[in-house]
Design an enzyme around this catalytic site. Structure first.
Site, PDB file in Angstrom:
ATOM      1  N   CYS A   2     -22.796   3.848  31.265  1.00 26.09           N
ATOM      2  CA  CYS A   2     -23.836   4.476  30.625  1.00 26.09           C
ATOM      3  C   CYS A   2     -24.578   5.828  30.311  1.00 26.09           C
ATOM      4  O   CYS A   2     -23.844   6.188  29.728  1.00 26.09           O
ATOM      5  CB  CYS A   2     -23.276   5.461  32.725  1.00 26.09           C
ATOM      6  N   ARG A  27     -28.805   3.913  27.266  1.00 29.55           N
ATOM      7  CA  ARG A  27     -27.524   3.523  28.337  1.00 29.55           C
ATOM      8  C   ARG A  27     -27.775   2.987  29.510  1.00 29.55           C
ATOM      9  O   ARG A  27     -26.417   2.198  29.256  1.00 29.55           O
ATOM     10  CB  ARG A  27     -26.431   4.745  27.777  1.00 29.55           C
ATOM     11  N   TRP A  75     -25.686   2.392  34.344  1.00 35.26           N
ATOM     12  CA  TRP A  75     -26.061   0.714  34.705  1.00 35.26           C
ATOM     13  C   TRP A  75     -24.661   0.229  34.771  1.00 35.26           C
ATOM     14  O   TRP A  75     -23.658   0.608  35.005  1.00 35.26           O
ATOM     15  CB  TRP A  75     -25.384   0.376  33.081  1.00 35.26           C
ATOM     16  N   ASN A 101     -19.072   7.886  33.202  1.00 36.43           N
ATOM     17  CA  ASN A 101     -19.175   6.506  32.792  1.00 36.43           C
ATOM     18  C   ASN A 101     -18.550   6.253  31.681  1.00 36.43           C
ATOM     19  O   ASN A 101     -16.997   6.881  31.623  1.00 36.43           O
ATOM     20  CB  ASN A 101     -20.141   6.913  31.038  1.00 36.43           C
ATOM     21  N   GLY A 102     -17.952   5.044  32.822  1.00 30.14           N
ATOM     22  CA  GLY A 102     -16.814   4.294  32.344  1.00 30.14           C
ATOM     23  C   GLY A 102     -16.121   2.898  33.279  1.00 30.14           C
ATOM     24  O   GLY A 102     -16.993   3.062  34.256  1.00 30.14           O
ATOM     25  N   GLU A 486     -29.246 -14.754  14.719  1.00 26.74           N
ATOM     26  CA  GLU A 486     -29.202 -12.926  15.026  1.00 26.74           C
ATOM     27  C   GLU A 486     -30.860 -13.796  15.209  1.00 26.74           C
ATOM     28  O   GLU A 486     -31.274 -12.846  16.986  1.00 26.74           O
ATOM     29  CB  GLU A 486     -29.103 -12.419  13.828  1.00 26.74           C
ATOM     30  N   LYS A 490     -32.203 -11.754  19.162  1.00 27.48           N
ATOM     31  CA  LYS A 490     -33.531 -10.797  19.770  1.00 27.48           C
ATOM     32  C   LYS A 490     -34.309 -11.428  20.578  1.00 27.48           C
ATOM     33  O   LYS A 490     -34.563 -10.795  21.434  1.00 27.48           O
ATOM     34  CB  LYS A 490     -33.647 -10.694  17.748  1.00 27.48           C
ATOM     35  N   GLU A 493     -33.054 -11.283  23.800  1.00 25.39           N
ATOM     36  CA  GLU A 493     -32.525 -10.954  25.340  1.00 25.39           C
ATOM     37  C   GLU A 493     -34.160  -9.833  24.949  1.00 25.39           C
ATOM     38  O   GLU A 493     -33.677  -8.872  25.870  1.00 25.39           O
ATOM     39  CB  GLU A 493     -30.851  -9.471  24.167  1.00 25.39           C
ATOM     40  N   HIS A 509     -25.696 -34.349  14.967  1.00 26.95           N
ATOM     41  CA  HIS A 509     -24.825 -34.307  16.190  1.00 26.95           C
ATOM     42  C   HIS A 509     -25.108 -34.393  16.739  1.00 26.95           C
ATOM     43  O   HIS A 509     -23.946 -33.798  18.418  1.00 26.95           O
ATOM     44  CB  HIS A 509     -23.475 -33.110  15.611  1.00 26.95           C
TER      45      HIS A 509
HETATM   46  C1  AGP Z   1     -28.251  -6.766  19.937  1.00 28.98           C
HETATM   47  O1  AGP Z   1     -29.115  -6.999  19.737  1.00 28.98           O
HETATM   48  C2  AGP Z   1     -27.092  -6.128  21.366  1.00 28.98           C
HETATM   49  N1  AGP Z   1     -27.638  -4.984  22.423  1.00 28.98           N
HETATM   50  C3  AGP Z   1     -25.672  -6.193  21.505  1.00 28.98           C
HETATM   51  O2  AGP Z   1     -25.720  -7.932  21.355  1.00 28.98           O
HETATM   52  C4  AGP Z   1     -24.941  -5.851  20.563  1.00 28.98           C
HETATM   53  O3  AGP Z   1     -25.002  -5.833  19.157  1.00 28.98           O
HETATM   54  C5  AGP Z   1     -23.561  -5.738  20.721  1.00 28.98           C
HETATM   55  O4  AGP Z   1     -23.458  -5.609  22.022  1.00 28.98           O
HETATM   56  C6  AGP Z   1     -22.500  -5.411  19.745  1.00 28.98           C
HETATM   57  O5  AGP Z   1     -22.219  -3.770  20.108  1.00 28.98           O
HETATM   58  P1  AGP Z   1     -22.141  -2.744  19.345  1.00 28.98           P
HETATM   59  O6  AGP Z   1     -22.373  -2.821  17.453  1.00 28.98           O
HETATM   60  O7  AGP Z   1     -22.448  -1.600  19.228  1.00 28.98           O
HETATM   61  O8  AGP Z   1     -20.236  -2.507  19.395  1.00 28.98           O
END
Ligand code: AGP
Length: 620
Positions: A2, A27, A75, A101-102, A486, A490, A493, A509
């Site tokens: 958050c 966030r 969040w 936040n937490g 990667e 991308k 997500e 396989h």
């Molecule tokens: C990547 O596009 C995502 N937002 C997510 O996988 C991110 O890389 C992951 O949560 C790690 O975050 P960080 O690099 O801040 O530790």
């Protein structure tokens, strides 16, 4: 994760807090809320489910004003993303207000105790329990807000970054940190609290990060910092050099696109001052890991999450090839649960854009307990990971706001390449001639990335053909395998299309069964001429392209400029400039970032704030 903000000073607080929340929406954006206190010490709250614009509308319909207050963008972890569960939360009396936040892991037992004493709760959240506990101590033991907060945090288990106000103590904000970041902004007759730097930058560049188990007591005239036991702390003040515009969109439609286009600079800034083009010698920033330590390590373990884990996989190839040191790469979320065999001569490298990812922090602490040295590769100076690691290689990518990581990823790979080169040099695995060549390759990268960005329009055209598909497959072999992973991440997500990254050599396989005329298959098949390993990998992956073509699959091939073999079999070709094999991923990922971006835009997705996600996952 958050976002929390707070302001105490002489300005109208509502626009300041709303603007601060806007800069923290990356966030979390399930709900938002604000609490302000006016000159008559009257407290007003506004809260709204969903995006910040809903809170702005609630305030427009029912205005409020005051000169100090706190705000929150959420969040959801405990409690559904409803208005009722939106922060800020109050105590029984309604005088104490908290944003958080937490996660408070023991909130249920604390809640039961408070209910037994007659407290009534309005929400399902853990945060409301904190407000009640502070109010309980204030009322039953006649404590000041500061004293009540101290007694409260001593009973909390979990991680928490909080801002707290009370109408009994006007013009005072208490900020608390145990885990997630808290930044204090030092203005002229005004003070700011925030989860990150961007909300503060518009007002002051002078900041400090609260340390773990520390609290700050802010008034219009002063800021005082102590630890949880009331011992005075002298915080390390920093002057942020970021240009505030860097933290804004700068004319781009989305932060993600801006950050894709910032990659040449992110690479340049991450390399800057760390390698000599004359000798190829690499210089790391001062740290508590000596050259002798690096000479004597027996193996490298890498732990990270998501995109940062993909960078770690690429780093494995770099370190093993340049330094001849064995490397294991773990998901940080798996690392400590496999009871890893660790020795003091193992080095753990943690990779994190935010420096606040709970899983990665946990992995770091696991390794430190085993006596390992920990090297961090991180984009946020002063974050938890940089504070606890024995050494840090900062990626100078600048603030990355888009939830989908782009420039941080390429900067992470550059940092890993520099580290691999450094390790190879101190362990006498690389002679000066080879080091100079590798350094030169690095110096040429920013221009090659710019060359790729100039071709963005062709990627946008390509996205027209694929934005309606339901599945994508990404293939790569060797150091191109992390690029395939990667590219798939991308796409999934930000466009919500199911996409899978897979080792090209594994297709026979099982996954070959997926191939048909409807499935787009992205195959990363670059090569460095004259590099035997690269050319062999290329030939093997070319066979995969032929196999997919034989089954009428749709092939989008990422190839090195001038390719004459795989290019003949591909349905679509994306060419990238030639570079040294280990730096190939820094280039080949760029068109895949753009492809996912343009597909997501065509699908009308919220590119910068994809559903169910947050920029940094500060909870396990
Ligand atoms: C990547 O596009 C995502 N937002 C997510 O996988 C991110 O890389 C992951 O949560 C790690 O975050 P960080 O690099 O801040 O530790």
């Amino acid at each position: 994760m958050c976002g929390i903000v707070g302001y105490v000073g002489n300005k109208q607080v509502v626009p300041l807090i709303i603007d601060g929340l806007r800069k923290l929406e990356y966030r979390g954006y399930d709900s938002a809320g604000i609490a302000v206190v006016d000159d008559a010490h009257h407290l007003e709250l506004r809260r709204a489910e969903g995006k910040l614009r809903n809170l702005e509308e609630a305030i427009r319909l029912n205005p409020l004003d005051g000169n100090y207050g706190i705000g929150h963008t959420r969040w959801a972890t405990h409690g559904r993303p409803t208005e009722e569960n939106a922060h800020p939360h109050r105590d029984q009396s309604g005088k104490v207000v908290v944003v958080h936040n937490g996660i408070i892991e023991n909130y249920l037992s604390l809640k039961e105790g408070l209910i037994a004493e007659g407290h009534e709760f309005r929400t399902e959240t853990d945060t409301e329990v904190v407000a009640h506990l502070i109010g309980h101590y204030k009322d039953t033991e006649d404590l000041t807000l500061e004293q009540a907060v101290r007694k409260t945090v001593a009973r909390l288990r979990g991680i928490f970054a909080m801002s707290i106000i009370s109408t009994d103590e006007p013009d005072t904000i208490i900020a608390v940190r145990e885990g997630p970041p808290v930044v204090i902004g030092l203005g002229d007759g005004e003070f700011f609290v925030a989860s990150d730097i961007p909300p503060i930058l518009a007002h002051t560049r002078d900041v400090f990060f609260l340390g773990d188990k520390e609290m700050a007591i802010l008034t219009k005239d002063s800021v005082r910092v102590t630890d949880f036991e009331a011992n005075v702390v002298e915080p390390e003040q920093q002057r942020i050099t970021w240009d505030p515009i860097q933290a804004e969109k700068g004319g781009f439609k989305h932060f993600m696109l801006k950050e894709i286009y910032e990659q040449p600079r992110a690479v340049r800034d991450t390399v800057q001052g760390r390698v000599s083009l004359d000798t190829g010698k690499v210089y790391l920033d001062p740290m508590d890991i000596s050259e002798q330590d690096f000479k004597s390590i027996r193996s490298v373990k890498i732990a990270a999450c998501g995109t940062s884990w993909h960078a770690g996989l690429a780093g494995k190839y770099m370190i093993e090839q340049l330094a001849r040191v064995p490397v294991d790469v773990d998901y940080a979320s798996e690392f400590r649960y496999r009871d890893p065999v660790l020795n003091e001569d193992d080095l753990l490298v943690v990779i994190s854009q935010s420096g606040e990812t709970a899983d990665t922090i946990a992995a770091m602490r696991e390794a430190k307990q085993a006596g390992c040295k920990v090297l961090a590769i991180c984009n946020v100076h002063g974050s938890m990971i940089t504070r606890e690691a024995d050494g840090t290689i900062l990626t100078h990518a600048g603030p990355e706001i888009g939830v989908a990581s782009t420039k941080a990823f390429t900067a992470q790979m550059i940092a890993l390449y520099l580290f691999a080169l450094y390790l190879g040099e101190v362990r006498d695995q690389i002679d000066e001639a080879k080091a100079k060549k590798l350094a030169q390759d690095l110096a040429e990268l920013p221009l090659k990335i710019e060359q790729l960005l100039n071709e963005a329009e062709s990627i946008d055209d390509l996205s027209k053909e694929f934005f309606r598909v339901q599945d994508f497959l990404y293939l790569g072999r060797g150091i191109n395998f992390p690029v395939a992973l990667e590219g798939a991440l991308k796409l999934k997500e930000i466009s919500y299309i199911h996409a899978e990254g897979y080792p090209a050599g594994e297709m026979k396989h099982g996954p070959n069964a997926l191939i048909d005329e409807k499935l787009p298959v992205v195959i990363v098949n670059t090569k460095e001429k004259g590099n035997e390993g690269s050319e062999l990998r290329y030939e093997k992956t070319h066979s995969n392209i032929v196999e997919v073509k034989a089954r009428d699959g749709i092939i989008i091939a990422v190839l090195t400029e001038g390719d004459t073999m795989s290019a003949t079999a591909a349905s679509h070709i994306i060419e990238i400039p030639e570079t040294s094999d280990l730096l190939g991923p820094v280039l080949s990922v760029v068109p895949l970032q753009l492809l996912s971006y343009y597909i997501a835009v065509r699908r009308g997705c919220d590119v910068d704030q994809p559903r169910n996600l947050a920029k940094s996952v500060t909870v396990e």
